[in-house]
Design a protein around this motif. Structure first.
Motif, mmCIF file in Angstrom:
data_model
loop_
_atom_site.group_PDB
_atom_site.id
_atom_site.type_symbol
_atom_site.label_atom_id
_atom_site.label_comp_id
_atom_site.label_asym_id
_atom_site.label_seq_id
_atom_site.Cartn_x
_atom_site.Cartn_y
_atom_site.Cartn_z
ATOM 1 N N LEU A 57 9.623 54.198 29.156
ATOM 2 C CA LEU A 57 10.777 53.626 29.664
ATOM 3 C C LEU A 57 11.729 53.188 28.602
ATOM 4 N N SER A 58 11.326 52.680 27.414
ATOM 5 C CA SER A 58 12.145 51.959 26.374
ATOM 6 C C SER A 58 12.655 53.468 25.805
ATOM 7 N N GLU A 59 12.018 54.465 25.728
ATOM 8 C CA GLU A 59 12.511 55.638 24.957
ATOM 9 C C GLU A 59 13.656 56.480 26.012
ATOM 10 N N LEU A 60 14.020 55.897 27.035
ATOM 11 C CA LEU A 60 14.960 56.533 27.913
ATOM 12 C C LEU A 60 16.613 56.090 27.042
ATOM 13 N N PRO A 61 17.254 56.936 27.180
ATOM 14 C CA PRO A 61 18.736 56.330 26.710
ATOM 15 C C PRO A 61 19.057 55.326 27.415
ATOM 16 N N ASP A 62 19.902 54.389 26.914
ATOM 17 C CA ASP A 62 20.473 53.356 27.564
ATOM 18 C C ASP A 62 20.983 53.372 29.109
ATOM 19 N N LYS A 63 21.846 54.595 29.007
ATOM 20 C CA LYS A 63 22.661 55.086 30.172
ATOM 21 C C LYS A 63 21.677 55.282 31.209
ATOM 22 N N LYS A 67 15.717 60.561 36.062
ATOM 23 C CA LYS A 67 14.283 60.907 36.468
ATOM 24 C C LYS A 67 13.627 61.921 35.768
ATOM 25 N N ALA A 68 14.419 62.829 35.495
ATOM 26 C CA ALA A 68 13.902 64.098 34.844
ATOM 27 C C ALA A 68 13.403 63.527 33.448
ATOM 28 N N SER A 69 14.422 63.098 32.853
ATOM 29 C CA SER A 69 14.253 62.555 31.481
ATOM 30 C C SER A 69 12.840 61.854 31.366
ATOM 31 N N PHE A 70 12.756 60.963 32.443
ATOM 32 C CA PHE A 70 11.554 60.011 32.393
ATOM 33 C C PHE A 70 9.977 60.847 32.555
ATOM 34 N N ALA A 76 7.159 60.812 29.830
ATOM 35 C CA ALA A 76 5.688 60.517 30.546
ATOM 36 C C ALA A 76 5.075 61.429 30.145
ATOM 37 N N TRP A 77 5.295 62.686 30.173
ATOM 38 C CA TRP A 77 4.469 63.901 29.805
ATOM 39 C C TRP A 77 4.035 64.105 28.381
ATOM 40 N N ARG A 78 5.011 63.445 27.699
ATOM 41 C CA ARG A 78 4.991 63.442 26.210
ATOM 42 C C ARG A 78 3.781 62.545 25.766
ATOM 43 N N HIS A 79 3.839 61.204 26.644
ATOM 44 C CA HIS A 79 2.826 60.254 26.361
ATOM 45 C C HIS A 79 1.538 60.523 27.232
ATOM 46 N N GLN A 80 1.322 61.542 27.449
ATOM 47 C CA GLN A 80 0.222 61.928 28.393
ATOM 48 C C GLN A 80 -0.009 61.107 29.347
ATOM 49 N N LEU A 81 1.213 60.440 30.060
ATOM 50 C CA LEU A 81 0.897 59.469 31.056
ATOM 51 C C LEU A 81 0.493 60.246 32.624
ATOM 52 N N ASP A 82 1.044 61.514 32.359
ATOM 53 C CA ASP A 82 0.887 62.485 33.517
ATOM 54 C C ASP A 82 -0.483 62.594 33.940
#
Lengths: 246, 197
Positions: free
Chosen positions: B136-142, B179-182, B186-192
């Motif tokens: 979540l913290s990796e998401l751009p601020d906007k 949503k798409a960015s998250f 999440a996929w990159r962090h293998q959270l999927d």
């Protein structure tokens, strides 16, 4: 746990804070709308002069420049005023977004609407003749603007394509005059079968534009002679009615 | 006091203009909500959050006459809060790497972002929770802010449009992009594998 709201209220009271008066916000909104309106008005002026310059761009000349219509179009388009139009459109966009509900509209909607308003305003100003007056005022009072407009006349330095411009330096006879072109070369001009536009007559020191045919090196046969530039206040009917002496 | 509890914000605004004491009830109404909003978007301490909220309420008070009743008061006060957070961010770079969303917030957010994400059970694993927080913290601020407004503050598209001063269409687009960015992060962090069915 401390009551934050209570602390803030005490601070407000202690520092004797008061809400800004209604007039302050009214003035702020009025300024935003005024600057927006002014931007549209100035954009309209830019549009009006653009229309004027395009209208009198002597489009018929492109026949003489078939090798480079693009060059001709680039010469004719009033980039100077189009840049102003874009600048004022940006200003209008910036201030419209700062109106109370301006943010609800997309950038493209605001920009297109501003341009449309400027075109409508420009059309109205053009129809009143204001654009012609302004063009004259700018040319008379702004040397750089005059120079910029005159640089567009370089299209007339194309004798091999039948276009020549310069100043009459000597009346040789009823059928021949001597002309010094914009680059300083001397030409003998055959004016035997020439159509003189704008009630022009061969006069020494008269600056003219010639449509015709290059016959030999420094010899040119004139089919049509036009005044170097139009005069203010002459209106559309008298567009070519000028004899300019330089 | 009970009378004021049921009074609409707009009426309290009018009363506050004549008597500062009424402004207290208006502040009380938004104090917790705005504190939570600040904490959701920044990494400030409780004390710093209180300083920010003080700035917000003072600005609200000073600008009460500028409130447009055509707008919802809550949207207006959130807009002021949004601007103040940005101001503070510019001054001190409040938003650092990890956003301290609580477990419930994260669950709500993820649940809202993707119905197919399985959060029950996964959150029992603290390591996974930490990775979600990082994602979540990796998401751009906007994007983070727009997701917080939509799914945690429960604001409608129109309200978000009023708060962020953006066209409603742009808000909808940004929510979809967020949503798409998250999901990508999440996929990159293998959270999927752990969160998504």
């Amino acid at each position: 746990m401390a009551d934050i709201s209570k602390d803030i209220l005490e601070k407000i009271k202690k520092e004797k804070m008061r809400p800004y008066p209604k007039q302050y916000f009214l003035l702020k909104r009025s300024v935003v709308w005024a600057v927006f309106g002014l931007s549209i008005f100035l954009g309209s002026i830019a549009c009006a002069i653009t229309l004027f310059q395009l209208r009198y761009a002597q489009w018929d000349l492109y026949k003489h420049l078939t090798h480079s219509l693009t060059e001709f179009v680039l010469l004719v388009i009033p980039f100077f005023w189009l840049t102003f139009l874009l600048g004022f459109t940006w200003l209008a966009y910036y201030y419209f977004r700062r109106t109370e509900r301006g943010y609800q509209y997309t950038a493209i909607w605001i920009v297109l609407s501003s341009i449309a308003l400027s075109i409508i305003g420009g059309g109205l100003l053009y129809s009143t003749g204001l654009s012609e007056k302004l063009e004259f005022v700018f040319q008379e009072n702004l040397p750089f603007y005059k120079k910029l407009q005159e640089s567009k006349q370089k299209v007339w330095m194309s004798p091999e394509h039948g276009l020549l411009a310069g100043k009459i330096i000597k009346i040789i006879s009823d059928q021949k005059v001597e002309l010094k072109d914009l680059k300083g070369s001397i030409w003998i001009i055959d004016i035997a079968d020439t159509i003189w536009r704008g009630r022009l007559r061969p006069v020494k020191d008269l600056k003219i534009k010639i449509l015709g045919k290059m016959q030999a090196q420094n010899q040119f046969k004139a089919d049509e002679i036009r005044p170097w530039k139009r005069r203010r206040g002459s209106g559309k009917k008298h567009y070519f009615r000028c004899i300019e002496k330089k | 006091m009970n009378d004021y509890k049921n009074m609409p914000d707009e009426q309290l605004v009018q009363l506050s203009l004549n008597n500062q004491d009424y402004f207290y009830y208006l502040m009380k109404r938004y104090e917790i909500k705005l504190l939570r909003y600040i904490k959701r978007l920044t990494t400030v301490s409780q004390e710093e959050a209180k300083d920010i909220i003080q700035e917000i309420f003072i600005k609200v008070y000073r600008n009460l006459n500028g409130f447009n009743p055509k707008l919802k008061f809550s949207s207006w006060i959130y807009r002021i809060a949004h601007n103040e957070i940005i101001n503070q961010y510019r001054k001190t770079k409040l938003c650092s790497s990890i956003i301290p969303l609580n477990i419930e917030d994260e669950a709500n957010l993820i649940d809202a972002i993707n119905d197919s994400i399985e959060i029950d059970g996964a959150y029992e694993n603290l390591e996974t929770a930490e990775r979600v927080r990082k994602a979540l913290s990796e998401l751009p601020d906007k994007y983070r802010e727009i997701l917080v407004l939509r799914y945690l503050e429960d604001k409608s598209y129109e309200e978000i449009s009023d708060i962020l001063r953006k066209p409603p269409g742009t808000v909808a687009t940004q929510i979809n992009r967020a949503k798409a960015s998250f999901k990508k992060i999440a996929w990159r962090h293998q959270l999927d594998k752990e969160l998504i069915k």
